[in-house]
Design an enzyme around this catalytic site. Structure first.
Site, PDB file in Angstrom:
ATOM      1  N   ASP A 172       3.674   5.868  -7.864  1.00 52.13           N
ATOM      2  CA  ASP A 172       3.181   4.618  -8.522  1.00 52.13           C
ATOM      3  C   ASP A 172       3.810   4.435  -9.979  1.00 52.13           C
ATOM      4  O   ASP A 172       3.904   5.492 -10.870  1.00 52.13           O
ATOM      5  CB  ASP A 172       1.657   4.830  -8.848  1.00 52.13           C
ATOM      6  CG  ASP A 172       1.008   4.581  -7.509  1.00 52.13           C
ATOM      7  OD1 ASP A 172       1.294   4.019  -6.676  1.00 52.13           O
ATOM      8  OD2 ASP A 172      -0.308   4.966  -7.359  1.00 52.13           O
ATOM      9  N   ASP A 227      -4.609  -2.402   0.777  1.00 44.92           N
ATOM     10  CA  ASP A 227      -5.651  -1.796  -0.215  1.00 44.92           C
ATOM     11  C   ASP A 227      -6.920  -2.170   0.341  1.00 44.92           C
ATOM     12  O   ASP A 227      -7.253  -3.362   0.169  1.00 44.92           O
ATOM     13  CB  ASP A 227      -5.442  -2.330  -1.738  1.00 44.92           C
ATOM     14  CG  ASP A 227      -3.965  -1.930  -2.174  1.00 44.92           C
ATOM     15  OD1 ASP A 227      -3.473  -0.927  -1.670  1.00 44.92           O
ATOM     16  OD2 ASP A 227      -3.439  -2.513  -3.221  1.00 44.92           O
TER      17      ASP A 227
END
Length: 259
Positions: free
Chosen positions: A11, A130
């Site tokens: 990330d 997500d």
């Protein structure tokens, strides 16, 4: 039996490796290029790179960082964050990405999945989802909801329905990222992962919650995932890639072993 994969997730925020817990309290923890090099040398199967603020900032992904990572690894590199068009996907491919991840923009305009699949091949298009627990209702029969923009915007879309639609539109893989488990290191969301894996015919990558080697075994067996994505447990040096793969292999799960 097909071998299972171990995937590390980078990330990236403002060019730096970052980590969050349940998509909040994000901290910078290192250099993504250095980590990519380390994991590749230790036998990693695949690397996922997410520009985690590209969508929420309404900007394009940082191609220079993608290029720097791609120069260091010779395994599949999957990149996402701010992919809104075939042009964005093409730019990422030219920067060295083998696969592109679509997420927020695909929820807002599902045809993006089909367009990218036609342009670069469905095997190179990954739908990253997500997801957070919402409780079973008429709106969410599966009990889970799709959230976009880095966990900021709930969409009122049932996660299982979206997974099936993504497959229909041409996604070649799904990433099932549990917001509730993200960064907790308490284990993957097995119920969610297994439910989606049983409902589609394409590979499912489990993401969110890995904290110890047994969690990988659990999600690759009980969770029925084709691949396990890890972040914290390797980023902080608790385990190496090779240690994790040996542990899983020794417990009867066939892994891609390079030694």
């Amino acid at each position: 039996m097909l071998s299972k994969r171990l995937i590390a997730c980078l990330d990236v925020r403002d060019g730096k490796l970052a980590k969050s817990v349940k998509f909040v309290d994000t901290k910078d923890i290192g250099d993504p290029v250095e980590k990519a090099r380390e994991y590749y040398a230790d036998g990693l199967d695949e690397l996922v790179f997410y520009d985690i603020t590209a969508s929420s900032d309404n900007r394009s992904i940082m191609l220079d960082v993608v290029e720097a990572v791609a120069r260091e690894v010779f395994i599949p590199l999957s990149v996402g964050g701010g992919v809104r068009s075939v042009a964005d996907a093409t730019d990422l491919r030219l920067a060295g990405a083998e696969k592109i991840n679509v997420n927020s923009a695909a929820v807002q305009r599902p045809q993006l999945i089909a367009e990218c699949a036609e342009a670069i091949g469905d095997q190179n298009v990954v739908l990253s989802m997500d997801i957070r627990y919402a409780g079973a209702t008429q709106v969410f029969p599966s009990g889970y909801e799709i959230v976009i923009n880095g966990g900021r915007t709930p969409m009122g879309i049932d996660a299982l329905a979206w997974a099936r639609e993504g497959e229909r539109l041409g996604a070649g893989e799904l990433v099932v990222n549990s917001i509730d488990a993200d960064g907790t290191r308490e284990g993957y969301e097995l119920t969610l992962t297994a439910m989606i894996a049983e409902a589609v015919r394409i590979p499912v990558i489990a993401s969110g919650g890995a904290g110890e080697p047994q969690h990988l075994v659990d999600v690759l067996t009980t969770g029925k995932a084709d691949a396990a994505l890890v972040a914290s447990m390797v980023h902080y040096g608790d385990f190496s890639v090779s240690e994790l793969k040996r542990y899983v292999q020794d417990r009867g799960v066939k892994m891609r072993m390079s030694w």
